[in-house]
Design a protein around this motif. Structure first.
Motif, PDB file in Angstrom:
ATOM      1  N   GLN A   1       0.871  -1.180   0.000  1.00  0.00           N
ATOM      2  CA  GLN A   1       0.000   0.000   0.000  1.00  0.00           C
ATOM      3  C   GLN A   1       0.906   1.227   0.000  1.00  0.00           C
ATOM      4  OE1 GLN A   1      -3.192   0.116  -0.275  1.00  0.00           O
ATOM      5  NE2 GLN A   1      -3.848   2.141   0.403  1.00  0.00           N
ATOM      6  N   ILE A   2       1.050   1.870  -1.183  1.00  0.00           N
ATOM      7  CA  ILE A   2       1.982   2.988  -1.315  1.00  0.00           C
ATOM      8  C   ILE A   2       1.208   4.269  -1.605  1.00  0.00           C
ATOM      9  CG2 ILE A   2       3.980   3.907  -2.549  1.00  0.00           C
ATOM     10  CD1 ILE A   2       4.775   1.049  -3.187  1.00  0.00           C
ATOM     11  N   LYS A   3       1.529   5.285  -0.827  1.00  0.00           N
ATOM     12  CA  LYS A   3       0.902   6.593  -0.999  1.00  0.00           C
ATOM     13  C   LYS A   3       1.987   7.623  -1.303  1.00  0.00           C
ATOM     14  CE  LYS A   3      -2.876   5.402   2.135  1.00  0.00           C
ATOM     15  NZ  LYS A   3      -3.798   5.894   3.194  1.00  0.00           N
ATOM     16  N   GLY A   4       1.589   8.707  -1.932  1.00  0.00           N
ATOM     17  CA  GLY A   4       2.534   9.762  -2.247  1.00  0.00           C
ATOM     18  C   GLY A   4       2.151  11.057  -1.564  1.00  0.00           C
ATOM     19  N   LEU A   5       3.149  11.713  -0.962  1.00  0.00           N
ATOM     20  CA  LEU A   5       2.939  13.026  -0.368  1.00  0.00           C
ATOM     21  C   LEU A   5       3.994  13.967  -0.935  1.00  0.00           C
ATOM     22  CD1 LEU A   5       2.199  14.063   3.270  1.00  0.00           C
ATOM     23  CD2 LEU A   5       4.111  15.117   2.070  1.00  0.00           C
ATOM     24  N   ALA A   6       3.558  15.150  -1.362  1.00  0.00           N
ATOM     25  CA  ALA A   6       4.497  16.140  -1.889  1.00  0.00           C
ATOM     26  C   ALA A   6       4.151  17.511  -1.355  1.00  0.00           C
ATOM     27  CB  ALA A   6       4.471  16.144  -3.410  1.00  0.00           C
ATOM     28  N   LYS A   7       5.186  18.314  -1.204  1.00  0.00           N
ATOM     29  CA  LYS A   7       5.009  19.677  -0.712  1.00  0.00           C
ATOM     30  C   LYS A   7       5.391  20.688  -1.787  1.00  0.00           C
ATOM     31  CE  LYS A   7       5.406  19.022   4.266  1.00  0.00           C
ATOM     32  NZ  LYS A   7       5.962  19.572   5.506  1.00  0.00           N
ATOM     33  N   GLY A   8       4.696  21.819  -1.778  1.00  0.00           N
ATOM     34  CA  GLY A   8       5.041  22.925  -2.663  1.00  0.00           C
ATOM     35  C   GLY A   8       5.153  22.509  -4.118  1.00  0.00           C
ATOM     36  N   GLN A   9       6.249  22.926  -4.764  1.00  0.00           N
ATOM     37  CA  GLN A   9       6.436  22.652  -6.187  1.00  0.00           C
ATOM     38  C   GLN A   9       6.581  21.163  -6.484  1.00  0.00           C
ATOM     39  OE1 GLN A   9       8.361  24.861  -4.454  1.00  0.00           O
ATOM     40  NE2 GLN A   9       8.322  26.858  -5.485  1.00  0.00           N
ATOM     41  N   MET A  10       6.996  20.365  -5.491  1.00  0.00           N
ATOM     42  CA  MET A  10       7.157  18.931  -5.731  1.00  0.00           C
ATOM     43  C   MET A  10       5.819  18.240  -6.001  1.00  0.00           C
ATOM     44  SD  MET A  10      10.034  17.244  -5.937  1.00  0.00           S
ATOM     45  CE  MET A  10      11.781  17.650  -5.786  1.00  0.00           C
ATOM     46  N   THR A  11       4.709  18.936  -5.756  1.00  0.00           N
ATOM     47  CA  THR A  11       3.418  18.336  -6.100  1.00  0.00           C
ATOM     48  C   THR A  11       3.305  18.130  -7.606  1.00  0.00           C
ATOM     49  OG1 THR A  11       2.424  20.557  -6.098  1.00  0.00           O
ATOM     50  CG2 THR A  11       2.206  19.250  -4.099  1.00  0.00           C
ATOM     51  N   SER A  12       3.986  18.970  -8.377  1.00  0.00           N
ATOM     52  CA  SER A  12       4.010  18.777  -9.831  1.00  0.00           C
ATOM     53  C   SER A  12       4.677  17.453 -10.180  1.00  0.00           C
ATOM     54  CB  SER A  12       4.746  19.938 -10.499  1.00  0.00           C
ATOM     55  OG  SER A  12       4.874  19.741 -11.900  1.00  0.00           O
ATOM     56  N   VAL A  13       5.779  17.146  -9.499  1.00  0.00           N
ATOM     57  CA  VAL A  13       6.494  15.885  -9.731  1.00  0.00           C
ATOM     58  C   VAL A  13       5.604  14.696  -9.355  1.00  0.00           C
ATOM     59  CG1 VAL A  13       8.476  14.479  -9.040  1.00  0.00           C
ATOM     60  CG2 VAL A  13       8.749  16.946  -9.420  1.00  0.00           C
ATOM     61  N   LEU A  14       4.965  14.769  -8.189  1.00  0.00           N
ATOM     62  CA  LEU A  14       4.133  13.655  -7.728  1.00  0.00           C
ATOM     63  C   LEU A  14       2.979  13.399  -8.697  1.00  0.00           C
ATOM     64  CD1 LEU A  14       3.478  11.528  -5.601  1.00  0.00           C
ATOM     65  CD2 LEU A  14       2.187  13.277  -4.348  1.00  0.00           C
ATOM     66  N   LEU A  15       2.327  14.455  -9.154  1.00  0.00           N
ATOM     67  CA  LEU A  15       1.211  14.276 -10.082  1.00  0.00           C
ATOM     68  C   LEU A  15       1.683  13.652 -11.393  1.00  0.00           C
ATOM     69  CD1 LEU A  15      -0.737  17.631  -9.520  1.00  0.00           C
ATOM     70  CD2 LEU A  15      -1.440  15.334  -8.807  1.00  0.00           C
ATOM     71  N   HIS A  16       2.841  14.079 -11.895  1.00  0.00           N
ATOM     72  CA  HIS A  16       3.371  13.484 -13.127  1.00  0.00           C
ATOM     73  C   HIS A  16       3.732  12.010 -12.907  1.00  0.00           C
ATOM     74  CE1 HIS A  16       3.684  17.634 -14.617  1.00  0.00           C
ATOM     75  NE2 HIS A  16       3.866  17.111 -15.825  1.00  0.00           N
ATOM     76  N   ALA A  17       4.357  11.711 -11.783  1.00  0.00           N
ATOM     77  CA  ALA A  17       4.728  10.323 -11.501  1.00  0.00           C
ATOM     78  C   ALA A  17       3.488   9.446 -11.384  1.00  0.00           C
ATOM     79  CB  ALA A  17       5.549  10.254 -10.216  1.00  0.00           C
ATOM     80  N   ALA A  18       2.456   9.952 -10.710  1.00  0.00           N
ATOM     81  CA  ALA A  18       1.249   9.155 -10.471  1.00  0.00           C
ATOM     82  C   ALA A  18       0.491   8.856 -11.761  1.00  0.00           C
ATOM     83  CB  ALA A  18       0.341   9.877  -9.484  1.00  0.00           C
ATOM     84  N   VAL A  19       0.576   9.759 -12.736  1.00  0.00           N
ATOM     85  CA  VAL A  19      -0.093   9.518 -14.017  1.00  0.00           C
ATOM     86  C   VAL A  19       0.373   8.195 -14.631  1.00  0.00           C
ATOM     87  CG1 VAL A  19      -0.174  10.302 -16.435  1.00  0.00           C
ATOM     88  CG2 VAL A  19      -0.626  11.913 -14.580  1.00  0.00           C
TER      89      VAL A  19
END
Length: 723
Positions: free
Chosen positions: A601-619
């Protein structure tokens, strides 16, 4: 901490002599500082003496360069296959099409509405100061230098200024302009956008720049242009094309004898404009043409207009700007200690000479070289005068002569000395937004083909195997342990990361991304600790250019408070975004959590500008089952629309993404992961990423929570990780 506690207790005792009190307070401050350093060093993964890993700070630059070299080597091999004129002509057609694909399309030609603002008579020549509109309400300040003794029609030379805040009013540029005028040439000198009387960020009272020199005047709006899908190069080229249009309205100008020259940034402009406008017969760029390979070896990618979108990835190099013009006359003006490497200039000249030899017109290509830095030299100037005298058919004395330079008052074009305070005109940022609005009406984002669109534009590369990792240390804390690891990244570099594991075995993991680096939230009573207390292992990396992988030796000429756009520009040349590279490495780390740590069960948390990275990775990664965005970056569009956007945002955007997709579109696409937004959205007028306008009901699973305090936020995180 025991020493700190003792010092505090001692300091609080009374009475105490003032001098002794100051000494004790100083000791406390020193102890705090030393404690902070000790904590910071404790969480570092890479040791200073680990030679294989200490170049991590330069890894992003080196990785981008290595990919550029591979593409350039491929191009070189293709060129070696060309052995006749037919092959070169075929390549010329291909290069022309590619240039137009990556720079165009250009706007429709509007009326120039040229106005002569004033005239000045000087001994032997006159100056007409002119303002024209290269695009509607986009004003260009310029000066036309006309010799007195013209008989009939005369040749004209467009002069492009380098990166000097005064543009052609600079004494060095004036010297060249006035020498050409003395030799009988009409010279048309333009202010590049962001220079001379076309500053876009300036103090209204004294007209001083508020953002820095010309490279920053270009790169700040130039980054917005790339995001919108256009470019600063396009605007500058179009200014030059419209300058040719103006020259052709002048009765003194021979339309068949038009030349162009300029040094440094003017070399960039002159080579660009000549490559796109066939009406220019002779071209002599100075202190610019080299090769991308030698540029990457030395000074690296330059400011915004010197980078064409996906140029290297498209098989182009700087010599193509001249080969595409063959067999028209071209001259390269070079110096051996230039910032534009001389070895690259020599290699470029050899390549260019091949096509001129194939045409049987070797005499139409020349290269002059002098021993100097990034400078104008007597030898080079006289060679340039002679080149134009021959090819624009105006024979005469090619000697460099002394001239009386003009005052700033004499060269003032607009009433106030700045076009934006003289006329109700547009800035580059306005053109960017206009272009974006036009494109939004043509292309609508589609969720169905989103993955392909994001992959193509961001340059994302999917991890194809489990990356090699190496454990290098452990730290025991109350209730959990911190492991220090290294993981092999996409290229020839290793990503340092911390892995916090609770004492009780767990299958739940959180990938934790922070733009400030892995150590920022790794202390006690932190967000990461809250997640561990909630029953999850937490993996926090330093992705390229962050934490231990940041603060490298390359700063670039578009550096805003430590945020260098030049990395981002370099990625644009090879169609790789920093976000795409980060997303690939983030998904490598997810694979490590799955296959090495047994997380299910893996979740992603990102702060500030790194939310752009997390959203791209999750796609691209369904293994990221849930997403938490803390004070997230709002959208690329908000950066384009904000005249005072934050430079730190640029690295987390994708050139050309708008209007094909944006972060809210990715969030909509990922709404089945029940994304949670904590805090306000950075860069947006609204308090959080907007989910209004989502297609259907896909946005309904997005939870927006305003956690007012750190304690409230950590409570939400503990609940979230346990869900």
């Amino acid at each position: 901490m025991e020493n700190l506690s003792f010092l505090f207790k001692t300091y609080r005792k009374k009475p105490m002599p003032l001098k002794k009190s100051y000494l004790l307070l100083f000791s406390i401050l020193v102890a705090f500082f030393q404690f902070g350093i000790a904590q910071e060093n404790e969480l570092k993964v890479i040791k200073p003496h680990w030679v294989q890993f200490t170049e991590g700070k330069n890894a992003l630059y080196n990785h981008l360069a290595s990919e550029a070299f591979e593409l350039l080597d491929k191009r070189e091999k293709e060129l070696l296959k060309i052995n006749d004129l037919a092959g070169w002509k075929q390549r010329q057609n291909i290069v022309k099409d590619k240039f137009m694909d990556i720079v165009g399309p250009f706007p429709e030609k509007n009326p120039l509405n040229a106005k002569i603002t004033r005239k000045i008579d000087k001994e032997g020549y006159r100056i007409e100061h002119i303002v024209f509109e290269s695009q509607p309400n986009f004003y260009v300040s310029s000066s036309l230098f006309i010799p007195d003794d013209i008989k009939g029609k005369a040749p004209a030379i467009i002069y492009c200024s380098g990166h000097h805040i005064l543009a052609y009013r600079n004494a060095t540029y004036q010297h060249v302009i006035l020498n050409l005028v003395k030799k009988g040439f009409i010279v048309f000198a333009l202010d590049p956008v962001g220079q001379g009387e076309r500053l876009e960020y300036f103090d209204e009272e004294d007209h001083s720049s508020t953002i820095g020199g010309p490279t920053k005047q270009h790169s700040y709006p130039g980054a917005q242009a790339f995001m919108a899908g256009t470019s600063m190069a396009k605007y500058m080229i179009w200014d030059g094309i419209r300058a040719v249009d103006y020259l052709l309205t002048r009765p003194e100008v021979d339309k068949d004898r038009i030349g162009i020259t300029g040094r440094s940034g003017g070399g960039t402009q002159s080579s660009y404009i000549a490559a796109f406008d066939e009406r220019i017969y002779a071209s002599a760029p100075e202190n610019y043409i080299t090769t991308f390979k030698r540029l990457w070896y030395t000074h690296g990618p330059q400011d915004a207009e010197q980078n064409l979108y996906s140029a290297i990835q498209s098989g182009l190099d700087l010599p193509d700007l001249l080969t595409v013009r063959a067999p028209k006359p071209n001259m390269m003006i070079t110096t051996t200690s230039d910032i534009f490497n001389i070895e690259g200039a020599r290699e470029a000249a050899e390549e260019i000479q091949r096509i001129y030899s194939a045409y049987g017109q070797s005499e139409n290509f020349l290269k002059v070289e002098d021993d100097a830095g990034h400078a104008s030299t007597l030898k080079n100037r006289e060679a340039m005068y002679s080149f134009f005298q021959e090819h624009l058919q105006l024979p005469g004395n090619a000697n460099d002569e002394g001239v009386d330079t003009l005052s700033q008052e004499e060269l003032q074009v607009s009433p106030t000395g700045q076009v934006l305070s003289s006329y109700d005109g547009l800035r580059t940022e306005d053109l960017n937004q206009q272009y974006l609005k036009e494109q939004e009406n043509k292309i609508k984002p589609s969720l169905e083909d989103l993955e392909k669109t994001v992959r193509d534009l961001s340059g994302y590369q999917n991890p194809d195997h489990l990356a090699e990792t190496m454990l290098v240390g452990r730290i025991q804390r109350d209730g959990y342990v911190i492991e220090k690891h290294l993981m092999k990244g996409e290229g020839d570099y290793w990503i340092p990361y911390l892995l916090m594991k609770p004492e009780k075995e767990t299958k739940t993991a959180v990938l934790y991304l922070d733009p400030e680096g892995k150590q920022t939230d790794a202390g006690k009573n932190s967000d990461m600790e809250a997640l561990v207390r909630g029953g999850a292992m937490v993996l926090a990396p330093d992705l390229l250019n962050t934490g231990e992988m940041g603060n490298g030796d390359f700063t670039g000429d578009a550096n805003f408070n430590g945020h260098s756009y030049n990395f981002w520009f370099g990625g644009i040349l090879i169609n790789r975004s920093i976000v795409g590279i980060h997303a690939g490495d983030a998904n490598r780390l997810v694979k490590v959590l799955q296959e090495k740590e047994g997380a299910t069960q893996i979740k992603g948390l990102a702060k500030g500008q790194m939310t752009s990275v997390l959203l791209h990775a999750a796609v691209f990664n369904p293994a990221l089952k849930a997403l938490a965005l803390v004070n997230p970056m709002g959208s690329f569009k908000s950066v384009v629309e904000d005249p005072n956007y934050q430079p730190a945002d640029v690295a987390y955007t994708v050139a050309g993404a708008l209007p094909r997709y944006d972060l809210p579109v990715l969030l909509e696409h990922l709404s089945d992961r029940s994304p949670m937004i904590l805090g306000n959205t950075h860069g947006e007028k609204e308090p959080a990423i907007s989910i209004e306008g989502f297609q259907g009901d896909r946005g309904k699973n997005t939870n927006r929570i305003k956690a007012g305090t750190d304690e409230e936020r950590r409570t939400y995180l503990m609940e979230w990780v346990g869900q």
